[in-house]
Design a protein around this motif. Sequence first.
Motif, PDB file in Angstrom:
ATOM      1  N   HIS A   1      -9.439 -21.309 -24.397  1.00 61.79           N
ATOM      2  CA  HIS A   1      -9.421 -21.783 -25.776  1.00 61.79           C
ATOM      3  C   HIS A   1     -10.805 -21.611 -26.414  1.00 61.79           C
ATOM      4  O   HIS A   1     -11.824 -21.727 -25.743  1.00 61.79           O
TER       5      HIS A   1
ATOM      6  N   CYS B   1     -13.880 -22.791 -29.049  1.00 59.14           N
ATOM      7  CA  CYS B   1     -14.470 -24.065 -29.453  1.00 59.14           C
ATOM      8  C   CYS B   1     -13.865 -24.511 -30.783  1.00 59.14           C
ATOM      9  O   CYS B   1     -13.736 -23.718 -31.714  1.00 59.14           O
ATOM     10  N   ARG B   2     -13.511 -25.778 -30.866  1.00 59.97           N
ATOM     11  CA  ARG B   2     -12.931 -26.273 -32.121  1.00 59.97           C
ATOM     12  C   ARG B   2     -13.948 -27.027 -32.972  1.00 59.97           C
ATOM     13  O   ARG B   2     -13.605 -27.625 -33.993  1.00 59.97           O
TER      14      ARG B   2
ATOM     15  N   CYS C   1     -15.650 -29.785 -32.566  1.00 62.76           N
ATOM     16  CA  CYS C   1     -15.524 -31.241 -32.690  1.00 62.76           C
ATOM     17  C   CYS C   1     -16.835 -31.960 -32.394  1.00 62.76           C
ATOM     18  O   CYS C   1     -17.003 -33.126 -32.744  1.00 62.76           O
TER      19      CYS C   1
ATOM     20  N   CYS D   1     -16.294 -30.256 -21.549  1.00 66.59           N
ATOM     21  CA  CYS D   1     -15.667 -30.067 -22.853  1.00 66.59           C
ATOM     22  C   CYS D   1     -14.423 -30.945 -22.917  1.00 66.59           C
ATOM     23  O   CYS D   1     -13.756 -31.178 -21.903  1.00 66.59           O
TER      24      CYS D   1
ATOM     25  N   LEU E   1     -11.659 -30.196 -24.182  1.00 72.11           N
ATOM     26  CA  LEU E   1     -10.477 -29.382 -23.916  1.00 72.11           C
ATOM     27  C   LEU E   1     -10.359 -29.194 -22.408  1.00 72.11           C
ATOM     28  O   LEU E   1     -11.253 -28.625 -21.772  1.00 72.11           O
ATOM     29  N   THR E   2      -9.277 -29.655 -21.836  1.00 71.24           N
ATOM     30  CA  THR E   2      -9.183 -29.707 -20.375  1.00 71.24           C
ATOM     31  C   THR E   2      -8.053 -28.872 -19.783  1.00 71.24           C
ATOM     32  O   THR E   2      -7.848 -28.907 -18.569  1.00 71.24           O
ATOM     33  N   ASP E   3      -7.328 -28.112 -20.604  1.00 70.87           N
ATOM     34  CA  ASP E   3      -6.189 -27.371 -20.070  1.00 70.87           C
ATOM     35  C   ASP E   3      -6.492 -25.887 -19.857  1.00 70.87           C
ATOM     36  O   ASP E   3      -5.616 -25.043 -19.963  1.00 70.87           O
ATOM     37  N   ASP E   4      -7.772 -25.578 -19.585  1.00 69.53           N
ATOM     38  CA  ASP E   4      -8.153 -24.241 -19.131  1.00 69.53           C
ATOM     39  C   ASP E   4      -9.299 -24.423 -18.132  1.00 69.53           C
ATOM     40  O   ASP E   4      -9.760 -25.541 -17.899  1.00 69.53           O
TER      41      ASP E   4
ATOM     42  N   ARG F   1     -18.266 -22.437 -25.744  1.00 70.89           N
ATOM     43  CA  ARG F   1     -18.043 -23.793 -25.241  1.00 70.89           C
ATOM     44  C   ARG F   1     -18.992 -24.147 -24.100  1.00 70.89           C
ATOM     45  O   ARG F   1     -19.613 -25.224 -24.099  1.00 70.89           O
TER      46      ARG F   1
END
Length: 211
Positions: free
Chosen positions: A45, A47-48, A50, A61, A63-66, A102
């Motif tokens: 993914h 970077c969003r 945030c 990060c 985001l934890t699903d990668d 990220r």
Amino acid sequence: MKVIAFNGSPHPNGNTRRALDTVCAQLEAAGIETEIICVGAAEVHSCRGCNQCARNRDGSCVLTDDPVNEWIQKMALADGILLGSPVHFAGISAAMKAFLDRAFYVCDNSGHLLRHKVGAAVTAVRRSGGVVTADALYHYLAYSEMLLPTSNYWPVVHGLKPGQAAEDAEGMQILEILGRNMAWLMKSLAFSRNAVPAPETVKKVYTNFVR
């Protein structure tokens, strides 16, 4: 000592992997362990923005699903970082760019985790755009206050089909020299670290030009 290398190509065994293997072979010959991770073949993914990693400062990060957080931990434990990317439209591959944005932002905002580690980068290209892409990769390393070994030319190899980079004799020599210089710099740092204290970390000054 250990170097973690990241392959930004969606082809795990293409010319980018050959370039990384060439550098890693010199590191291994110097007694330095290496590990190559294929970023380009993973779903990563972007970077969003945030900024939560800057608030949490926990080395991860949100985001934890990668696999990015797993790779960040490997970077934090390594003595050296090696980046490799193919050239896509004169730039870094999409998955590699997403990972770098990220990972380096997290590392910088979590206590400068990469500061004074040794970092290098290589690119593989069919025709042109290799220097531009290598420059973009080195932006991440320089931003993190990493120490950069050099070679006798820009770290770019040429080839289209997998394995063709090995036919670029000058490119292969460039990467071999880069690997030897990276090993020498890592060992030199390890030898002198206690004798020569590192400069203190300073808080970054942010200046906005639009008032």
